[in-house]
Write a protein that holds these residues in place. Structure first.
Motif, mmCIF file in Angstrom:
data_model
loop_
_atom_site.group_PDB
_atom_site.id
_atom_site.type_symbol
_atom_site.label_atom_id
_atom_site.label_comp_id
_atom_site.label_asym_id
_atom_site.label_seq_id
_atom_site.Cartn_x
_atom_site.Cartn_y
_atom_site.Cartn_z
ATOM 1 N N THR A 91 0.888 -1.346 -0.046
ATOM 2 C CA THR A 91 0.378 0.053 0.353
ATOM 3 C C THR A 91 0.772 1.713 0.385
ATOM 4 O O THR A 91 1.782 1.452 0.893
ATOM 5 N N ALA A 92 0.998 2.210 -1.156
ATOM 6 C CA ALA A 92 1.366 3.112 -0.888
ATOM 7 C C ALA A 92 0.854 4.179 -2.339
ATOM 8 O O ALA A 92 -0.165 3.701 -3.184
ATOM 9 N N VAL A 93 1.512 5.156 -2.397
ATOM 10 C CA VAL A 93 1.462 6.004 -3.773
ATOM 11 C C VAL A 93 2.631 5.131 -4.399
ATOM 12 O O VAL A 93 3.617 5.582 -4.388
ATOM 13 N N TYR A 94 2.376 5.040 -5.622
ATOM 14 C CA TYR A 94 3.102 4.412 -6.831
ATOM 15 C C TYR A 94 3.297 6.053 -8.245
ATOM 16 O O TYR A 94 2.155 6.226 -8.426
ATOM 17 N N TYR A 95 4.237 6.064 -8.017
ATOM 18 C CA TYR A 95 5.047 7.174 -9.009
ATOM 19 C C TYR A 95 5.784 6.924 -9.945
ATOM 20 O O TYR A 95 6.453 5.478 -10.097
ATOM 21 N N CYS A 96 5.624 7.619 -11.290
ATOM 22 C CA CYS A 96 6.015 7.281 -12.435
ATOM 23 C C CYS A 96 7.149 8.295 -12.750
ATOM 24 O O CYS A 96 7.158 9.480 -12.147
ATOM 25 N N ALA A 97 8.281 7.654 -13.228
ATOM 26 C CA ALA A 97 9.434 8.759 -13.400
ATOM 27 C C ALA A 97 10.112 8.063 -14.372
ATOM 28 O O ALA A 97 10.210 7.511 -15.321
ATOM 29 N N ALA A 98 11.174 9.634 -14.922
ATOM 30 C CA ALA A 98 11.781 9.312 -16.055
ATOM 31 C C ALA A 98 13.003 10.096 -16.109
ATOM 32 O O ALA A 98 13.288 11.036 -15.541
ATOM 33 N N ARG A 99 14.239 9.506 -16.954
ATOM 34 C CA ARG A 99 15.333 9.856 -16.496
ATOM 35 C C ARG A 99 15.886 9.961 -18.148
ATOM 36 O O ARG A 99 15.821 9.341 -18.332
ATOM 37 N N PRO A 100 16.569 11.163 -18.151
ATOM 38 C CA PRO A 100 17.039 11.978 -18.912
ATOM 39 C C PRO A 100 18.280 11.301 -19.390
ATOM 40 O O PRO A 100 19.280 11.545 -18.351
ATOM 41 N N THR A 101 19.044 10.829 -20.391
ATOM 42 C CA THR A 101 20.139 10.744 -21.306
ATOM 43 C C THR A 101 21.001 11.730 -20.598
ATOM 44 O O THR A 101 20.754 12.893 -20.778
ATOM 45 N N GLY A 102 22.434 11.145 -19.789
ATOM 46 C CA GLY A 102 23.496 11.524 -19.037
ATOM 47 C C GLY A 102 23.032 12.313 -17.830
ATOM 48 O O GLY A 102 24.209 12.833 -17.089
ATOM 49 N N ARG A 103 21.807 12.085 -17.277
ATOM 50 C CA ARG A 103 21.780 12.485 -16.341
ATOM 51 C C ARG A 103 21.327 10.670 -15.364
ATOM 52 O O ARG A 103 21.806 9.714 -15.723
#
Length: 119
Positions: A91-103
């Motif tokens: 049970t939680a709030v689920y977050y989507c995330a993106a990692r840009p190239t070079g980071r």
């Protein structure tokens, strides 16, 4: 800029399944990896899973290995998190995330979707 919108959260009984989706828009060509994180009440945000946007390599937190599966559809700019054998501790709030190239860190975040697993 990359915009992320999660969907698919909800209430499920222990042992059940849910599939989360994360639709990406904007400069999606700049993405290197997509990830899922979660934050339970009173706890810090924690890593759940990630997938390489081009190669598709996947990584999972030990707590979800064998139960969760991350996948992506590059044609639809969408990432999924299939969650099986859910437990109340998921049970939680689920977050989507993106990692840009070079980071090295995830830079763009969605608004989150609530997942509640009842015992």
């Amino acid at each position: 800029q990359v915009q992320l919108v999660e969907s698919g959260g909800g209430l499920v009984q222990a042992g059940g399944s849910l599939r989360l989706s994360c639709a990406a828009s904007g400069r999606t060509f700049s993405m290197n990896a997509m990830g899922w994180f979660r934050q339970a009440p009173g706890k810090e945000r924690e890593f759940v899973a990630q997938i390489g946007w081009n190669g598709g390599n996947t990584y999972y937190a030990d707590s979800v290995k064998g139960r969760f599966t991350v996948s992506r559809d590059t044609a639809k700019n969408t990432v999924y998190l299939q969650m099986n054998s859910l437990k109340p501790e998921d049970t939680a709030v689920y977050y989507c995330a993106a990692r840009p190239t070079g980071r090295s860190a995830f830079h763009y975040w969605g608004q989150g979707t609530q997942v509640t697993v009842s015992s």
